[in-house]
Structure formats: structure tokens, C-alpha cells
Design a protein around this motif. Structure first.
Motif, PDB file in Angstrom:
ATOM      1  N   LYS A 102      14.049  -6.802  36.605  1.00 39.71           N
ATOM      2  CA  LYS A 102      12.906  -6.928  37.525  1.00 39.71           C
ATOM      3  C   LYS A 102      12.745  -8.387  37.958  1.00 39.71           C
ATOM      4  O   LYS A 102      12.448  -8.665  39.124  1.00 39.71           O
ATOM      5  CB  LYS A 102      11.636  -6.435  36.852  1.00 39.71           C
ATOM      6  CG  LYS A 102      11.607  -4.925  36.610  1.00 39.71           C
ATOM      7  CD  LYS A 102      10.338  -4.502  35.883  1.00 39.71           C
ATOM      8  CE  LYS A 102      10.342  -3.014  35.591  1.00 39.71           C
ATOM      9  NZ  LYS A 102       9.124  -2.591  34.851  1.00 39.71           N
ATOM     10  N   LEU A 136       7.979  -6.040  49.892  1.00 41.28           N
ATOM     11  CA  LEU A 136       7.188  -5.262  48.947  1.00 41.28           C
ATOM     12  C   LEU A 136       8.140  -4.238  48.334  1.00 41.28           C
ATOM     13  O   LEU A 136       8.630  -3.344  49.034  1.00 41.28           O
ATOM     14  CB  LEU A 136       6.024  -4.560  49.647  1.00 41.28           C
ATOM     15  CG  LEU A 136       5.104  -5.462  50.477  1.00 41.28           C
ATOM     16  CD1 LEU A 136       4.090  -4.629  51.256  1.00 41.28           C
ATOM     17  CD2 LEU A 136       4.383  -6.461  49.580  1.00 41.28           C
ATOM     18  N   VAL A 137       8.442  -4.369  47.034  1.00 42.25           N
ATOM     19  CA  VAL A 137       9.430  -3.509  46.390  1.00 42.25           C
ATOM     20  C   VAL A 137       8.752  -2.600  45.376  1.00 42.25           C
ATOM     21  O   VAL A 137       7.757  -2.968  44.746  1.00 42.25           O
ATOM     22  CB  VAL A 137      10.531  -4.336  45.712  1.00 42.25           C
ATOM     23  CG1 VAL A 137      11.388  -5.046  46.737  1.00 42.25           C
ATOM     24  CG2 VAL A 137       9.944  -5.345  44.738  1.00 42.25           C
ATOM     25  N   GLN A 138       9.315  -1.402  45.233  1.00 39.85           N
ATOM     26  CA  GLN A 138       8.740  -0.426  44.315  1.00 39.85           C
ATOM     27  C   GLN A 138       9.788   0.638  43.993  1.00 39.85           C
ATOM     28  O   GLN A 138      10.900   0.609  44.519  1.00 39.85           O
ATOM     29  CB  GLN A 138       7.514   0.228  44.941  1.00 39.85           C
ATOM     30  CG  GLN A 138       7.796   0.900  46.283  1.00 39.85           C
ATOM     31  CD  GLN A 138       6.530   1.353  46.986  1.00 39.85           C
ATOM     32  OE1 GLN A 138       5.478   1.414  46.394  1.00 39.85           O
ATOM     33  NE2 GLN A 138       6.648   1.679  48.268  1.00 39.85           N
ATOM     34  N   ASN A 139       9.402   1.585  43.116  1.00 41.58           N
ATOM     35  CA  ASN A 139      10.279   2.702  42.746  1.00 41.58           C
ATOM     36  C   ASN A 139      11.652   2.216  42.286  1.00 41.58           C
ATOM     37  O   ASN A 139      12.695   2.592  42.845  1.00 41.58           O
ATOM     38  CB  ASN A 139      10.433   3.685  43.907  1.00 41.58           C
ATOM     39  CG  ASN A 139       9.125   4.346  44.296  1.00 41.58           C
ATOM     40  OD1 ASN A 139       8.158   4.326  43.534  1.00 41.58           O
ATOM     41  ND2 ASN A 139       9.079   4.932  45.480  1.00 41.58           N
ATOM     42  N   LEU A 140      11.652   1.386  41.263  1.00 40.57           N
ATOM     43  CA  LEU A 140      12.903   0.841  40.741  1.00 40.57           C
ATOM     44  C   LEU A 140      13.607   1.886  39.878  1.00 40.57           C
ATOM     45  O   LEU A 140      13.034   2.415  38.943  1.00 40.57           O
ATOM     46  CB  LEU A 140      12.640  -0.421  39.912  1.00 40.57           C
ATOM     47  CG  LEU A 140      12.541  -1.745  40.675  1.00 40.57           C
ATOM     48  CD1 LEU A 140      11.389  -1.721  41.656  1.00 40.57           C
ATOM     49  CD2 LEU A 140      12.383  -2.904  39.694  1.00 40.57           C
ATOM     50  N   ALA A 145      16.183  -0.014  44.532  1.00 42.14           N
ATOM     51  CA  ALA A 145      14.781  -0.377  44.717  1.00 42.14           C
ATOM     52  C   ALA A 145      14.367  -0.121  46.151  1.00 42.14           C
ATOM     53  O   ALA A 145      15.040  -0.565  47.099  1.00 42.14           O
ATOM     54  CB  ALA A 145      14.563  -1.849  44.367  1.00 42.14           C
ATOM     55  N   TYR A 190      12.066  -0.720  49.414  1.00 42.24           N
ATOM     56  CA  TYR A 190      11.364  -1.898  49.927  1.00 42.24           C
ATOM     57  C   TYR A 190      10.702  -1.594  51.267  1.00 42.24           C
ATOM     58  O   TYR A 190      11.128  -0.723  52.023  1.00 42.24           O
ATOM     59  CB  TYR A 190      12.317  -3.093  50.086  1.00 42.24           C
ATOM     60  CG  TYR A 190      13.203  -2.998  51.302  1.00 42.24           C
ATOM     61  CD1 TYR A 190      12.783  -3.479  52.547  1.00 42.24           C
ATOM     62  CD2 TYR A 190      14.465  -2.426  51.215  1.00 42.24           C
ATOM     63  CE1 TYR A 190      13.589  -3.387  53.662  1.00 42.24           C
ATOM     64  CE2 TYR A 190      15.275  -2.325  52.333  1.00 42.24           C
ATOM     65  CZ  TYR A 190      14.833  -2.809  53.554  1.00 42.24           C
ATOM     66  OH  TYR A 190      15.632  -2.706  54.662  1.00 42.24           O
ATOM     67  N   THR A 191       9.641  -2.340  51.534  1.00 38.73           N
ATOM     68  CA  THR A 191       8.994  -2.387  52.841  1.00 38.73           C
ATOM     69  C   THR A 191       8.843  -3.852  53.207  1.00 38.73           C
ATOM     70  O   THR A 191       8.422  -4.658  52.375  1.00 38.73           O
ATOM     71  CB  THR A 191       7.609  -1.710  52.805  1.00 38.73           C
ATOM     72  OG1 THR A 191       7.758  -0.353  52.390  1.00 38.73           O
ATOM     73  CG2 THR A 191       6.955  -1.754  54.174  1.00 38.73           C
ATOM     74  N   TRP A 232      16.204   0.810  51.109  1.00 41.70           N
ATOM     75  CA  TRP A 232      16.527   0.631  49.693  1.00 41.70           C
ATOM     76  C   TRP A 232      17.560  -0.474  49.535  1.00 41.70           C
ATOM     77  O   TRP A 232      18.473  -0.610  50.351  1.00 41.70           O
ATOM     78  CB  TRP A 232      17.093   1.924  49.091  1.00 41.70           C
ATOM     79  CG  TRP A 232      16.136   3.064  49.118  1.00 41.70           C
ATOM     80  CD1 TRP A 232      15.245   3.441  48.153  1.00 41.70           C
ATOM     81  CD2 TRP A 232      15.966   3.992  50.195  1.00 41.70           C
ATOM     82  NE1 TRP A 232      14.525   4.535  48.557  1.00 41.70           N
ATOM     83  CE2 TRP A 232      14.944   4.901  49.801  1.00 41.70           C
ATOM     84  CE3 TRP A 232      16.557   4.152  51.454  1.00 41.70           C
ATOM     85  CZ2 TRP A 232      14.527   5.948  50.625  1.00 41.70           C
ATOM     86  CZ3 TRP A 232      16.139   5.182  52.272  1.00 41.70           C
ATOM     87  CH2 TRP A 232      15.140   6.071  51.848  1.00 41.70           C
TER      88      TRP A 232
END
Length: 216
Positions: A45, A109-113, A127, A129-130, A151
Motif C-alpha cells: 500500500k 484516488l485509489v481503492q479496491n486493492l 488497484a 483509480y479515479t 485500474w
């Protein structure tokens, strides 16, 4: 003479039987591996934060450092290039300031790794991203005017100091509003120049009847 309680004797015998059946002998290594993986997940991370921060701040030296020297970076799905970290970093420096029409700011903005370990020292990271982005069309800046999303898929390797860096990056696009928005801005700008030119031309030219009176 020592005294033993009935419950204590039963507990001791039970533990000895379990240990003899290797129940405890397998739990300890599994627990150690789980703790190690928790630490590696946090370090991965941290790697992702370093990658996104380098791009957002335009820190291209820092960008190169999150990859191995022989890594491959592939941004072709987003209309970019594919190459080594140094080559791609040079291209990004132009995209974010070298061209008359260039990106000026963005925010990852990153999420759902999704982290999967393929060995003790290798892993894959996917990952989502937006990224809202601003654009500069010299001398004007607009932003944020569009958003891209998708992603980042990294192949990672663990370093001797315990940190993780990327050996391969593939970008997948879910949506990209850049083409529509940038095209609209450029067409609007050109139309504005055209209207201004027509207005200036009309203001400097004399009507035909006025020119005829001057001749008389």
C-alpha cells in the motif's frame, strides 16, 4: 509433595495429546506467515501511495524509483506510450507541462486493492483509480474538466530492505472523458478566434455606399 488439581491434569494431558498430533506444530508457522503477509500488504500500500504521489506532484525522479530499471510501463490503453520507466517519465513530463496543450494537475484516488502473493518475494496488485484532471491550453487553464478511471495492474518484487517495487505496470481504462472535453474546448477556442476575427474585420471595413459617396 506437590498438589495437582483434577482440571489441571486434564488440561495438561489434552495439550500433550494435541501437540503429539501436530495440531500446535502447524499453527505457529501459519501464524508467522500471516503476520508477515500483513506487513507486506501494508508495504505494498505504501508503494502505491508513492507511485500516485509521484505522478500527482510531477516528481519524475521519484516516479522512476518505484520501478526496477528493466521494468515495463504500459499506458497505451489510455492513449499513452509503452516503455521503460525513464522513457515513460520523460513522456509524462511533456504531457504535464511540455506541450502547448497539456495537463496541469490531477489527483489520484485509489481503492479496491487486490493483492495476491505469487511467492515469498513476488506479488501482483490490482488497484482501481479515479483521477480528476485539469488542462492548460496556453495561456488559459481549465480544471478540473474531466475524469479518467480504471485500474493499475502491477507486478511487484520485494527488495532486500523489505520494500516493494514494480517490475511491470499495465493500465486498464474503464472510462476516459478527456477526448470529448478537450475536443470541445479546442473547438470552442477556435470558434471564438473565428468570431473575433470576423468582428475585427467588420469593424475595419467601410460599407459599400460610404465608399461610393467618397468617390463622388
Amino acid at each position: 509433595m506437590p498438589r495437582f488439581s483434577f482440571v489441571g491434569v486434564i488440561t495438561l494431558c489434552t495439550n500433550l495429546l494435541l501437540c503429539g498430533s501436530n495440531v500446535y506444530c502447524h499453527d505457529a508457522p501459519e501464524t508467522d506467515v500471516a503476520h508477515l503477509r500483513m506487513g507486506d500488504r501494508q508495504l505494498i500500500k505504501d508503494f502505491l501511495v508513492s507511485y500516485c504521489t509521484a505522478v500527482d506532484r510531477g516528481d519524475w525522479e521519484g516516479y522512476v524509483k518505484v520501478f526496477t530499471p528493466d521494468a515495463i510501463v504500459d499506458y497505451t490503453a489510455a492513449g499513452g506510450i509503452k516503455g521503460s520507466p525513464k522513457v515513460v517519465a520523460e513522456w509524462l513530463s511533456m504531457v504535464f507541462g511540455g506541450y502547448p496543450v497539456h495537463l496541469t494537475r490531477q489527483q489520484h484516488l485509489v481503492q479496491n486493492l487486490e493483492i495476491n502473493f505469487t511467492s515469498a518475494t513476488t506479488a501482483t496488485l490490482r488497484a482501481a483509480y479515479t483521477a480528476p484532471m485539469s488542462i492548460n491550453i496556453v495561456p488559459f487553464e481549465y480544471g478540473p474538466i474531466f475524469t479518467a478511471g480504471g485500474w493499475y495492474i502491477h507486478k511487484l518484487v520485494k527488495q532486500d530492505d523489505g520494500s516493494w517495487i514494480s517490475t511491470h505496470l499495465l493500465e486498464e481504462i474503464a472510462y476516459n472523458q478527456a477526448l470529448v472535453h478537450v475536443t470541445a474546448i479546442i473547438l470552442g477556442f477556435l470558434y471564438g478566434v473565428y468570431v473575433l476575427f470576423r468582428w475585427l474585420r467588420a469593424g475595419t471595413s467601410e460599407p459599400a455606399d460610404l465608399r461610393a459617396k467618397k468617390k463622388d
